[in-house]
Enzyme design. Structure first.
Site, mmCIF file in Angstrom:
data_model
loop_
_atom_site.group_PDB
_atom_site.id
_atom_site.type_symbol
_atom_site.label_atom_id
_atom_site.label_comp_id
_atom_site.label_asym_id
_atom_site.label_seq_id
_atom_site.Cartn_x
_atom_site.Cartn_y
_atom_site.Cartn_z
ATOM 1 N N HIS A 150 20.108 59.298 87.786
ATOM 2 C CA HIS A 150 21.810 59.060 89.127
ATOM 3 C C HIS A 150 23.051 59.488 88.204
ATOM 4 C CE1 HIS A 150 23.394 58.446 92.998
ATOM 5 N NE2 HIS A 150 23.951 58.267 91.952
ATOM 6 N N CYS A 151 23.589 59.645 88.324
ATOM 7 C CA CYS A 151 24.864 59.987 87.570
ATOM 8 C C CYS A 151 25.729 59.230 88.196
ATOM 9 C CB CYS A 151 24.785 61.831 87.270
ATOM 10 S SG CYS A 151 26.618 61.733 85.825
#
Length: 300
Positions: A150-151
């Site tokens: 998850h960025c």
């Protein structure tokens, strides 16, 4: 049921006081996300957009007027929009009422992929057996296929359906800042030879050029490390989540088909259609004991 990834809600695990032991029934409620969780990632994404546009503007204004920097910065923004807007590969939640290990009989199943035995873990939140290479994202609160990470800079999961756009975003951004850094250094050298002043004199006379040079240098290191790491993962057909957890330590990677075939599969294979209908009505869940008295925020 519509996934909550694209809505301002998040399913939060609520333990009933009478069901505190592992394996017993657990209740799941739908509550609004904290504003800080939404704003923090939104601010980071806006910062990425602003830094790209500002760097391109300063370059065109003070360094060199050229069309190529505008094209490259536009490519960066287009790929950023694609990564953010495309469904990363969310797995729909089960509508069945089974929620405990006792209901399903086991917390895991085993499957064989290319001769390697893998476990399918049961997700108590989504109420499904997660497919191989999938993971439940704690931020988006969804199970995602081929979960990479998850960025927070993008505010989205990087997974099956948007990974190639993420990699393209990294490479185009890296090319942009290398281009800016190269011409900025050249302009600094020209101005030092013309004026006969040192580096600190250039900093006082042309602060915008030095700022752009230092910022682009930092961006090159950050983006370069990410691009090299994900290029390596693409070559061996492995996700960052699998690499971080050493998932195939002691056993072969069943998805490794050779460098060329791995690159083709990750970057050029047709994208599967989204499995979630984002136009469907979102149905909240609450405790069965509260069925007659739903949470007060549902009436707002």
């Amino acid at each position: 049921m519509l996934s909550t990834s694209w809505l301002p809600w998040k399913q939060v695990l609520q333990r009933h006081p009478k069901h505190t032991k592992f394996g017993q029934e657990k209740m799941y409620n739908l509550y609004p996300l904290h504003c800080t969780e939404i704003l923090s990632e939104f601010e980071l994404e806006i910062g990425v957009v602003q830094s790209t546009i500002s760097s391109s503007y300063l370059f065109d204004t003070y360094i060199r007027r050229c069309f190529s920097s505008t094209v490259d910065s536009s490519a960066v923004l287009v790929n950023l929009i694609l990564v953010t807007a495309i469904d990363p590969g969310i797995i729909p939640r089960s509508t069945e009422q089974q929620s405990s290990v006792e209901d399903i009989g086991s917390s895991s199943k085993k499957v064989t992929v290319n001769g390697v035995e893998l476990k399918l873990k049961y997700c108590r939140i989504c109420r499904i057996f997660r497919p191989p290479r999938s993971c439940h994202c704690a931020v988006c609160d969804n199970c995602v296929e081929n979960f990479d990470h998850h960025c927070p800079w993008i505010g989205q999961c990087i997974a099956l359906r948007n990974y190639r756009f993420y990699l393209t975003f990294l490479i185009t951004a890296l090319v942009l800042f290398v281009y800016i850094f190269g011409f900025s250094c050249r302009r600094i050298g020209e101005r030092m030879s013309e004026s006969g002043v040192g580096l600190f004199g250039i900093l006082r006379s042309f602060p915008e050029t030095m700022t752009l040079t230092l910022f682009s240098f930092a961006a090159i290191w950050f983006l370069g490390c990410l691009a090299i790491f994900h290029s390596y993962l693409t070559a061996i057909n492995q996700t960052a989540y699998e690499n971080f957890r050493n998932q195939y330590e002691g056993s072969p990677n069943p998805y490794d088909k050779g460098i060329i075939r791995n690159i083709k599969e990750v970057l050029f294979a047709p994208l599967p259609p989204s499995r979630v209908d984002f136009r469907a009505e979102a149905m909240p869940r609450w405790n069965r004991e509260d069925h007659e008295n739903p949470p007060h925020w549902l009436s707002i």
